[in-house]
Design an enzyme around this catalytic site. Sequence first.
Site, PDB file in Angstrom:
ATOM      1  N   GLU A  21      -3.905   1.143  -6.253  1.00 33.96           N
ATOM      2  CA  GLU A  21      -2.985   0.075  -6.630  1.00 33.96           C
ATOM      3  C   GLU A  21      -2.809   0.144  -8.136  1.00 33.96           C
ATOM      4  O   GLU A  21      -3.705   0.599  -8.859  1.00 33.96           O
ATOM      5  CB  GLU A  21      -3.520  -1.289  -6.180  1.00 33.96           C
ATOM      6  CG  GLU A  21      -2.465  -2.372  -6.160  1.00 33.96           C
ATOM      7  CD  GLU A  21      -1.214  -1.934  -5.393  1.00 33.96           C
ATOM      8  OE1 GLU A  21      -0.227  -1.542  -6.069  1.00 33.96           O
ATOM      9  OE2 GLU A  21      -1.230  -1.958  -4.164  1.00 33.96           O
ATOM     10  N   CYS A  32       0.872  -1.168   0.000  1.00 34.10           N
ATOM     11  CA  CYS A  32       0.000   0.000   0.000  1.00 34.10           C
ATOM     12  C   CYS A  32       0.911   1.220   0.000  1.00 34.10           C
ATOM     13  O   CYS A  32       1.550   1.516   1.014  1.00 34.10           O
ATOM     14  CB  CYS A  32      -0.919   0.007   1.222  1.00 34.10           C
ATOM     15  SG  CYS A  32      -1.994   1.467   1.306  1.00 34.10           S
TER      16      CYS A  32
END
Length: 226
Positions: free
Chosen positions: A105, A2
């Site tokens: 992402e 992340c």
Amino acid sequence: MCGRFAQFSLPEALEDYFEVADGYDLPPPRYNIAPGSRILAVRAGPDGRRVFAKLHWGLIPSWAKDRKFGYRTINARAETVAEKPAFRAAFKSRRCLIPADGFYEWQATPDGKQPYFIRLTDGDPIAFAGLWETWTDRETGEAVESGTIIVTQANALVRGIHDRMPVILDPRDFSTWLDPTIQTAAKLRGLLRPLAPERLSMHAVERRVGKPSNEDPSLIRPLTPE
């Protein structure tokens, strides 16, 4: 992993969702939070009640020589967080929640990396499982509080673009995660699982999000096909 997320819920919504009393100077809406930034966290205060805090994103363990250590520790892997020297002390008793409204992402494509924005389908805030530490600068004496986001294997939805995703905790698990008296690794690791894919939604967004200086609500809008 992340490496970028957004946090734009109204202060009242965050206070209610995380059951934290008001009176804290919450940060303005952010749509492109990058490593090295100051991030909002929720942790247990001295009296056990939940409080907000601001952390440097990139955990700096107490024994680190300098703050550059944090560049390598924006994420902690769920599988090894209890044993890794940088994280094991914080995992035992300095756990926190990192509020967010979604995360980005990237998927590798022949035309380059395509970013996606991922959030809860019900629109509630997200609670990343996090850790925090305090490091003191030996030259200046400054105390720096820093944090990391724990990541795990991707669920069926996210796996289509990446093999890792942040651990997102359910509100019923907040108290267990934040309780510093709970130090049983097996019990804590049981919370570090991928969120059910049906609880998340995902859409492609503009590649402008790849530049941390871009910071506006349009970053989370669905990409319009040309």
